[in-house]
Design an enzyme around this catalytic site. Sequence first.
Site, PDB file in Angstrom:
ATOM      1  N   GLU A 415       0.694  -1.135   0.093  1.00 55.53           N
ATOM      2  CA  GLU A 415      -0.028  -0.067  -0.060  1.00 55.53           C
ATOM      3  C   GLU A 415       0.813   1.188  -0.016  1.00 55.53           C
ATOM      4  O   GLU A 415       0.642   2.246   0.804  1.00 55.53           O
ATOM      5  CB  GLU A 415      -0.943   0.008   1.309  1.00 55.53           C
ATOM      6  CG  GLU A 415      -1.936  -1.160   0.928  1.00 55.53           C
ATOM      7  CD  GLU A 415      -2.910  -1.416   2.301  1.00 55.53           C
ATOM      8  OE1 GLU A 415      -4.228  -1.559   1.902  1.00 55.53           O
ATOM      9  OE2 GLU A 415      -2.422  -1.311   3.321  1.00 55.53           O
ATOM     10  N   GLU A 491      -4.483 -10.468  -0.077  1.00 56.49           N
ATOM     11  CA  GLU A 491      -5.201 -10.283   1.184  1.00 56.49           C
ATOM     12  C   GLU A 491      -6.608 -10.562   0.801  1.00 56.49           C
ATOM     13  O   GLU A 491      -7.132 -10.092  -0.321  1.00 56.49           O
ATOM     14  CB  GLU A 491      -5.240  -8.887   1.641  1.00 56.49           C
ATOM     15  CG  GLU A 491      -3.846  -8.451   2.451  1.00 56.49           C
ATOM     16  CD  GLU A 491      -3.854  -6.902   3.022  1.00 56.49           C
ATOM     17  OE1 GLU A 491      -4.804  -6.407   3.074  1.00 56.49           O
ATOM     18  OE2 GLU A 491      -2.574  -6.463   3.011  1.00 56.49           O
TER      19      GLU A 491
END
Length: 978
Positions: A415, A491
């Site tokens: 991220e 994820e």
Amino acid sequence: MHEPPSSGTLPYYEDVTPSTGALPPRAWWAVSDARRVNLGGEWRFRLSPRADAEDESFARPGYDASHWDLLPVPSHWPLQGHGKPAYTNVRYPFPVDPPRVPTENPTGDHLRTFDLPDDWPGGAAVLRFDGVDSCARVWLNGHELGTFMGSRLPVEYEVGGLLRPRGNVLAVRVHQWSAGSYLEDQDMWWLPGIFRDVTLIERPEGAVTDFFVTCGYDHATGLGTLRVDCEPAGTVTVPELGLDIPTGEPVIVPVEPWSAEEPRLYDAELATEGERIPLRIGFRTVAVEDGVLKVNGRRIQFRGVNRHEFDPDHGRVVDPETMRQDLLLMKRHNINAVRTSHYPPHPAFLDLCDELGLWVVDECDLETHGFQMVGWRGNPVDDERWTPALLDRAARMVERDKNHPSVIMWSLGNECGTGRGLSAMATWIRERDPVRPIHYEGDRSCADTDVYSRMYADHAESELIGRREEPALEDAELDKRRRAMPYVLCEYAHAMGNGPGGLSEYQRIFETYERCQGGFVWEWIDHGLRRRTPDGAEYFAYGGDFGEELHDGNFVCDGLVFPDRTPSPGLIEYKKVVEPVRIEGDAERGTVTVTNRYDTSGLSGLAFRWVYEVEGEHSDSGRLAVPDLGPGQSAEVELPRMPRIVRAGEAFWTVRAVLAEDTAWAPSGHEVAWTQFAAAQAPRGQRVHRGRPHSPRRVEGGLIVLGPGTFDAASGALRCLGASGVRGPALDVWRAPVDNDRGMARAPEDQLDRRWRQAGLHRMRHRVDGVTLAGDVLTVATRVAPAASDIGLRAVYSWRATGDRLRLDVEVTPEGEWPVPLPRLGVRMGVNPGVSEVRWYGGGPGEAYPDTRAAARIGRWTATVDELRTPYVRPQENGARADVRWAELRRENGAGLRLEGEPAFWFTARPWTTEALDAAEHTHELTASPVLWLHLDHALHGIGSASCGPGVLPEYHLTPAPAAFSFTFTALPEDASR
């Protein structure tokens, strides 16, 4: 956004330069014949509120720190009574002004005095720090060694010329905030300190400076290629392979390959003139071929988890035994892969992955997620002035971990948006290690990666990607390249609180499409910090419990195990969903089909056993002969023709695959996979209910008596069953919203908690429209609805009694335009407390909900009331048992209540109301009430994963619709034998 000042005008902790004075990064090895001194233990410690609050005089020999506090190292000082932890997910807890940090910058000065062993030979030595958060300045015997950042990465300094036989003084100043903090926004507690080992390591003349073990495997020939590059040159011996070769020269020999399923390691030794290092070598080759990620020529599927390092008492200080227990727990629950979110783990963890067998995606210590809050302006990964720091972090990861066979992919970080710095990292890693693929999720173009990675893509999108039909990129070449990549969900299935739901549907996609190679559930463990109330009650704290200015609540508690590492129902569900052997029964044919879904292993290590049960009781059992199927192969196996049936009734086959022998991670008999299915044409037992029907009659006191039941004549509510007081049952639609009902990161339609409350489902009112007695039936007509709305539910209760049995038939009809699904549909009732044991026949042994029920099997189960609940860190709906045919609640003397349902129902029992569960923020806030509350549900809404992932799939929505269901109640007498 301010421009970063040039180097030299800022203090070192705000300088984007990653470190000063450090040695080049190198491989980590746990032991050698060179001496080591562990410098952990009690250190002197002083905490200052600012970076410049104290001068450097404490680093000089002779400084008197006797009045300082004592602090264990490794540790985080906020967990040792100095300051407080803080949790944020995305937002930086300081102004975003890179590389500047607040003047309020907690700074810990650490002092350690140590003597050298009497046989210390002198000469070169290195001082190694394996993890310091977030920036450190180091002195030894008054000489400054340097400064460094990169909290979860090692740093070494040459110190041989500074050492003394006695009274060495090691001084370390650690700052909580630094320029490095901008690169470490990794959804976790902000916890400064020296939290990994500090070690002094002898470096004899001719000792190993660095080495790189390359062990390829050719699956077509069965040959392995071994090459060990070492500085200085030396020799490598592998006794089992008869090898004694010089470093730098490849050798090809027949070998057994390493895999996560069969982690074959060869003991070896690397020897130079000054040092001998024991090695454990694993031969394997990783490649992306024909759009598929393969190891040793075979497609693999990740049944993975994301793993933060965490301990409820010590934060990111995790000892080797806890690491091993984590991995044993993973292996026993069919987990085969770990993504080291979002930083390299303690190096000992990778040794254990090599030994026990897990695929590892090793992720760099890098996340800049907080820049998303300002539109990614000033993002360091797209600012060339930060590129040296990014390359430094990549190098320290790769060099440290390059010799582990378990590491099959490098991840650039997490991220961080996109930027030139990430490309530079990828280029450097490919040049240094061209064999392992590169992973990064944050760039949809996949310009720098070898796999197409996504997080929380829903089922429909994942299916499109599986068919290579995802929406096209604007750049045709990048689009073509990405479509040729394997797809991984780095994820998915956010395991926050009750859930995650939808695992089975994801797994079907992974097994249907070759490109879809599994994923990593977020995440392994809840990061709750253990605390106690003044009266000693234990609970786990989360964001906001320490007075943080900014925090993200219990979003830090989103794991498959609770903070104390107790498996959650989500882990039990995941084990079932990803089991590596698929067993499918066909009762009509009298067979089971067994499919080997291992990546590389056959089934020779498993034994298969069957059980035939009638009404949940054992009838017959035996062993099943299953051939040693190779990966991907299936076989149909006949069940025994004539199991010994001792009684009539509902019958089920259960077939289990268990370990045939002890392994390194579980004993023989450990269950790996199972299936259960109804027997064909099983004789059905008919329960005989003796006794005459009763007619309802009014009696004094405004009561109605119907068989064993006593009712309020005005409301029609049941008040007593036999001699026991009862509250209800009454129609109930509310549940204490689970974390996934909040829909915190998803579309508004997934924010069910908000939508349910807006509709008033948490404050439903019950109106009695009539209580009538006709023949043998007591009928109660009601309407259940929220204030300020015209939606409602017509509920008609019809009561009958035969002998000692009281039967309730419920008919429900929705009215109005319902804007939301129902949380639940059933009845709630309160019974007298004192229940010591609950028995039931139905799904168990654990909790289950419509989209989390794969692990529930039909049987007879027993539990205490306390064992029926699931203690989620933030209290919420929990504890339902699926497909219950009957349940019995008994007190110590055997007296109690029997419940039967038509059709099978969802059963929940707990010593507090839904309203109390809804109001509680921590487990210690739940106080047992004088009533045991039962939920007998006809239907439940699903759970989903919308705390960060997709919401409840349409097939698990509880849409308001007409419904009918029945329950029968029987008071159980005392048992004289008890």
